[in-house]
Each structure stands twice: as C-alpha cells, then as structure tokens.
Design an enzyme around this catalytic site. Sequence first.
Site, PDB file in Angstrom:
ATOM      1  N   HIS A   1      -4.995 -48.243 -42.859  1.00  0.00           N
ATOM      2  CA  HIS A   1      -6.335 -48.074 -42.092  1.00  0.00           C
ATOM      3  C   HIS A   1      -6.460 -48.320 -40.643  1.00  0.00           C
ATOM      4  CE1 HIS A   1      -9.983 -49.456 -41.052  1.00  0.00           C
ATOM      5  NE2 HIS A   1     -10.672 -49.314 -42.385  1.00  0.00           N
TER       6      HIS A   1
ATOM      7  N   HIS B   1     -11.673 -44.851 -48.227  1.00  0.00           N
ATOM      8  CA  HIS B   1     -10.732 -44.176 -47.172  1.00  0.00           C
ATOM      9  C   HIS B   1      -9.874 -43.248 -48.033  1.00  0.00           C
ATOM     10  CE1 HIS B   1     -12.264 -46.293 -43.830  1.00  0.00           C
ATOM     11  NE2 HIS B   1     -11.604 -47.211 -44.559  1.00  0.00           N
TER      12      HIS B   1
ATOM     13  N   GLU C   1      -8.357 -45.440 -38.548  1.00  0.00           N
ATOM     14  CA  GLU C   1      -9.128 -46.294 -37.544  1.00  0.00           C
ATOM     15  C   GLU C   1      -8.498 -46.980 -36.365  1.00  0.00           C
ATOM     16  OE1 GLU C   1     -11.864 -48.872 -39.123  1.00  0.00           O
ATOM     17  OE2 GLU C   1     -12.237 -47.808 -40.778  1.00  0.00           O
TER      18      GLU C   1
ATOM     19  N   HIS D   1      -7.476 -63.415 -39.549  1.00  0.00           N
ATOM     20  CA  HIS D   1      -7.506 -63.970 -38.411  1.00  0.00           C
ATOM     21  C   HIS D   1      -8.828 -64.794 -38.703  1.00  0.00           C
ATOM     22  CE1 HIS D   1      -3.789 -64.019 -35.943  1.00  0.00           C
ATOM     23  NE2 HIS D   1      -4.221 -62.797 -35.606  1.00  0.00           N
TER      24      HIS D   1
HETATM   25 CO    CO Z   1     -12.623 -48.413 -43.033  1.00  0.00          CO
END
Ligand code: CO
Length: 295
Positions: A180, A242, A210, A122
Amino acid sequence: MKIDVQVKALFLFVLVTLILPTSTIYGHGDKRPMKKGILLVAFGSTIPEAQVSFENIENSVKKTFPGVEVYWSYTSRIIIKKMAKQGKHLATPEEGLAKMMQENFTHVAVQSLHTIPGAEFHGMHKNVHKFAGMSKGLRSVLVGYPLMASSEDVQRVAETIIKVIPKERKKKEGVVLMGHGTHHPANVYYAALNYHLQRMDPNIFVGTVEGWPEIGEIKADLKKRKIKKVYLMPFMSVAGDHARNDMASPEEDSWKSILEKEGIKCVVVLKGTAEYPEFVDIWVDHLRTAFEHFD
Ligand code: CO
C-alpha cells in the site's frame, strides 16, 4: 529529627501501598472474575471476496485460543461509511471495546491486522489504551503488532513471500509485489522488505501505490535486468480495490498496463496475504505475545 519524620512517613506510605489488597486499589473492589477476549482490527474492505481473508484469520485465531471470544473492528472511516450505505454496520475499535466492556471483559488483546505500524496502527494504538483502567471497565488492554514491526518480522515476511510465490515461476522471471505505502515514516518497512528480498532473489521487487518505492523505479529495474515476464501479486492483507484496479485492471495506469507497455508479460495473482496461512501465522504469533503478557 525532621528528616526522621519524613523517612518514617515514607516508610509508612510504602508499607500501606504494599499491603493494600489490589481490590481496594480498584475502588470499591472489582470482584469480577478475569474474562479475557480478543479484538481483531483490520483496515477493512468493501469487496465481498475480502471475506475469505477475514474468515481465514478468524479460524486460525479461534483454533489458537480455544474458548476465547473474538470480536472484529475496522479502522478505515471511508470503508465504514461505504458499508453503512449498503446497510452493513462495521464497528470501529472504540465501539468494539465499548461493547466488550459491557460484556464484562476484563482483559482484551487487540490484534492489529495491518501490514506496517503506520497511521492506522498508531491511531488505533493511542485510542484503545484509553479503555484500560476505567471504572467497571477493562483492567488491561494489550496490543499485538502488525505484520511487520521488527527486523525479525521483515526477514520472516521476506521468507514467507518466497514460499508463497507460484511454483511455476522460473528464476529468470520477475515477481512484483504491490504494497500500500504511506506518507507515515513507517513506509521504510517496504524498503527494508525490498532489501531482504533482493538479497535472497534479485528478481523480486516490492513497490507501493501510495508511498515509495514507486512502480516507475521498479519498471526501470526490471528493464535493467532484462526481465520479460513478471508475476504481479498484492502485498496487502486483502486483494481488494487496489489489487483489482491499480494493479491488475486493463486501465491505462494500472501496474499491469504500465509493465505490458514495456513488453513485459504479466501473470496476475489475486490473493491477499491474509489468504495464506503462512502470513496469518505471523499475526497470530504477535497476538500470542500480547495475550501472554496480561497481568
Ligand atoms: Co489506499
């Protein structure tokens, strides 16, 4: 009588607007020929192995749009800073477009290589549109959606996940994907994806680092289903930090350690979604949709 004058004035205005050649609307006449380009926008990665993902996407894009120049840019400020310390300059989408403006591009399709339309998407979307319609600048900037942006995309992504799961995995074994996740409302895409996957194969789960669902919930589901072995796969374009640390490392709080502590055997697959042509096709289809809508 007064109304009549107004109607006449309106009629004249409409007529003048309609017959004015477009070049007059662009100030002193934008006579530049149409030049279409592509700007790819990734989150970015500090891991050299991520290059495989990026090259894979670029090759596919170039093959689909022969002769169209492809530029790269990245949205993660942290990654841009880290790479700058190593002497590597990564452009932001704004820098990419400014460069394309100088190179006389008139129409640019900006393709998001993100997974969901979250904060990164966005933010980029808002900024890149400001580049359209500038004097001596770009006439049109169109944005291609990330991997999952519609219900059809979510269904297609679920089917693609099932296609790319290692063939040796047995039905009773689990598959746990690490997405993620985000505080952004678009986090719901992960839950939607989980829904589709569960309907097709109840031993496949998507969690996030997350956001939600979390590994704790998935662990409980795996135990409920008495699953003894799982395939751990990243659901991110790149098998980066990650995937390597939070998912697969021997550290105590990695997903692998958390599940192994429960007696669940883990097989790690360190491959980002952008390394599979089946996922890249989805991004490229979104780019094609944007590209076909230039006026
Ligand atoms: Co991250």
